[in-house]
Design a protein around this motif. Structure first.
Motif, short mmCIF file in Angstrom:
data_model
loop_
_atom_site.label_atom_id
_atom_site.label_comp_id
_atom_site.label_asym_id
_atom_site.label_seq_id
_atom_site.Cartn_x
_atom_site.Cartn_y
_atom_site.Cartn_z
N LEU A 122 0.82 -1.21 0.00
CA LEU A 122 0.00 0.00 0.00
C LEU A 122 0.86 1.26 0.00
O LEU A 122 0.32 2.37 0.10
N ALA A 123 2.18 1.09 -0.09
CA ALA A 123 3.13 2.21 -0.07
C ALA A 123 3.04 3.00 1.24
O ALA A 123 3.28 4.21 1.26
N GLU A 124 2.72 2.31 2.33
CA GLU A 124 2.68 2.94 3.65
C GLU A 124 4.01 2.63 4.34
O GLU A 124 4.12 1.75 5.19
N TRP A 125 5.03 3.38 3.94
CA TRP A 125 6.41 3.04 4.29
C TRP A 125 6.68 3.15 5.79
O TRP A 125 7.37 2.29 6.36
N THR A 126 6.19 4.19 6.42
CA THR A 126 6.46 4.39 7.85
C THR A 126 5.86 3.26 8.68
O THR A 126 6.52 2.70 9.57
N GLY A 150 14.57 -2.48 4.98
CA GLY A 150 15.45 -1.60 4.23
C GLY A 150 14.74 -0.95 3.06
O GLY A 150 14.93 0.24 2.79
N PHE A 151 13.89 -1.73 2.38
CA PHE A 151 13.12 -1.19 1.26
C PHE A 151 12.18 -0.10 1.73
O PHE A 151 12.06 0.96 1.09
N ALA A 152 11.50 -0.32 2.86
CA ALA A 152 10.58 0.68 3.39
C ALA A 152 11.31 1.98 3.71
O ALA A 152 10.84 3.08 3.36
N TYR A 153 12.47 1.87 4.36
CA TYR A 153 13.23 3.08 4.68
C TYR A 153 13.73 3.78 3.42
O TYR A 153 13.74 5.01 3.34
N ALA A 154 14.15 3.00 2.43
CA ALA A 154 14.63 3.60 1.18
C ALA A 154 13.51 4.36 0.48
O ALA A 154 13.71 5.46 -0.04
N LYS A 210 10.84 5.71 1.81
CA LYS A 210 10.43 6.91 2.54
C LYS A 210 11.57 7.92 2.62
O LYS A 210 11.45 8.95 3.29
N ALA A 211 12.65 7.64 1.91
CA ALA A 211 13.82 8.53 1.83
C ALA A 211 14.53 8.68 3.17
O ALA A 211 15.21 9.69 3.41
N ALA A 212 14.39 7.69 4.05
CA ALA A 212 15.16 7.67 5.30
C ALA A 212 16.46 6.93 5.02
O ALA A 212 16.69 5.81 5.49
N TYR A 213 17.31 7.56 4.23
CA TYR A 213 18.48 6.87 3.68
C TYR A 213 19.49 6.41 4.72
O TYR A 213 20.03 5.30 4.60
N LYS A 236 14.18 16.02 3.80
CA LYS A 236 13.27 16.31 4.89
C LYS A 236 12.24 17.35 4.47
O LYS A 236 11.11 17.36 4.94
N ALA A 237 12.65 18.25 3.56
CA ALA A 237 11.77 19.34 3.17
C ALA A 237 10.73 18.90 2.14
O ALA A 237 9.66 19.50 2.05
N CYS A 238 11.04 17.87 1.36
CA CYS A 238 10.12 17.48 0.30
C CYS A 238 8.90 16.80 0.89
O CYS A 238 8.93 16.22 1.95
N THR A 239 7.79 16.86 0.17
CA THR A 239 6.52 16.30 0.67
C THR A 239 6.26 14.91 0.17
O THR A 239 5.37 14.23 0.68
N GLY A 240 6.99 14.44 -0.82
CA GLY A 240 6.79 13.10 -1.35
C GLY A 240 8.07 12.32 -1.33
O GLY A 240 9.07 12.74 -0.78
N SER A 241 8.04 11.14 -1.95
CA SER A 241 9.24 10.32 -2.01
C SER A 241 10.27 10.99 -2.89
O SER A 241 9.96 11.46 -3.98
#
Length: 206
Positions: free
Chosen positions: A20-24, A56-60, A62-65, A167-172
């Protein structure tokens, strides 16, 4: 054991969130499940490996690199301990590591992982194969950035700036956030398979 069944159920829930692309939500559930798994299973167990891959995929995504890097490094270390994981399995994880490292402009680290990928591909696919040529092309692009930003201070400044943009962007964040001279879109991690199931998990006891 009932606790392990609960951990597996949590993995299945986490995978639903991934779809569902609910990464967090996905990352949180996989992290909680892994806490349980690590108390019961060996580090090289396939359930732990699959859960780390999914987290790891979920964090990637959501841009939590930095978190994605940490998870993929742990996954790689565990794969290297496993008799069931092949060089090519490790190579796939290295590719994911390369992608997330590039998103925070860690060029030296990315280049080191690229060299490992090239070695594995040379051994398994042969010199001149498409896999090797694609890797060498990216190595050239990354090496250019290493030469362009040779000092630690410059690299750190670019990494901090990149993370602030994320952090500033609103999307992936997309590949465009990385240096325009690096073309690594086809190295972007894809959603892993869900291999959570009851059979084949050796329980360990402290």
């Amino acid at each position: 054991p009932g606790v392990l069944t609960m951990a597996i159920t949590m993995c299945n829930m986490g995978y639903v969130h991934l779809k569902l692309a609910e990464w967090t939500e996905a990352a949180k559930i996989f992290e909680e499940s892994l806490t349980i798994q690590k108390m019961l299973l060996g580090a090289d167990n396939k359930l732990i490996l699959n859960s780390l891959d999914n987290m790891g995929f979920a964090y990637a995504m959501k841009a939590a690199y930095p978190k994605a890097i940490e998870v993929y490094e742990e996954l790689l270390a565990n794969q290297q301990k496993s008799y069931e994981q092949t060089q090519l399995d490790c190579s796939e994880t290295l590719r994911k590591l390369v992608f997330v490292l590039l998103q925070v402009n860690q060029y030296d680290e990315a280049l080191q992982r690229l060299c490992l990928v090239e070695d594995i591909q040379m051994e398994n696919h042969g010199e001149g194969s498409k896999q090797v040529l694609d890797t060498q092309e990216l190595m050239g692009q990354v090496n250019y950035q290493v030469l362009k930003y040779p000092t630690i201070a410059e690299s750190a400044a670019r990494a901090i700036n990149s993370m602030n943009v994320c952090k500033a962007c609103t999307g992936s964040c997309k590949e465009d956030d990385a240096d325009e001279n690096i073309h690594a879109e086809h190295w972007r991690p894809t959603m892993p398979s869900n291999s959570s199931k009851m059979s084949g998990h050796r329980v360990t006891y402290a």
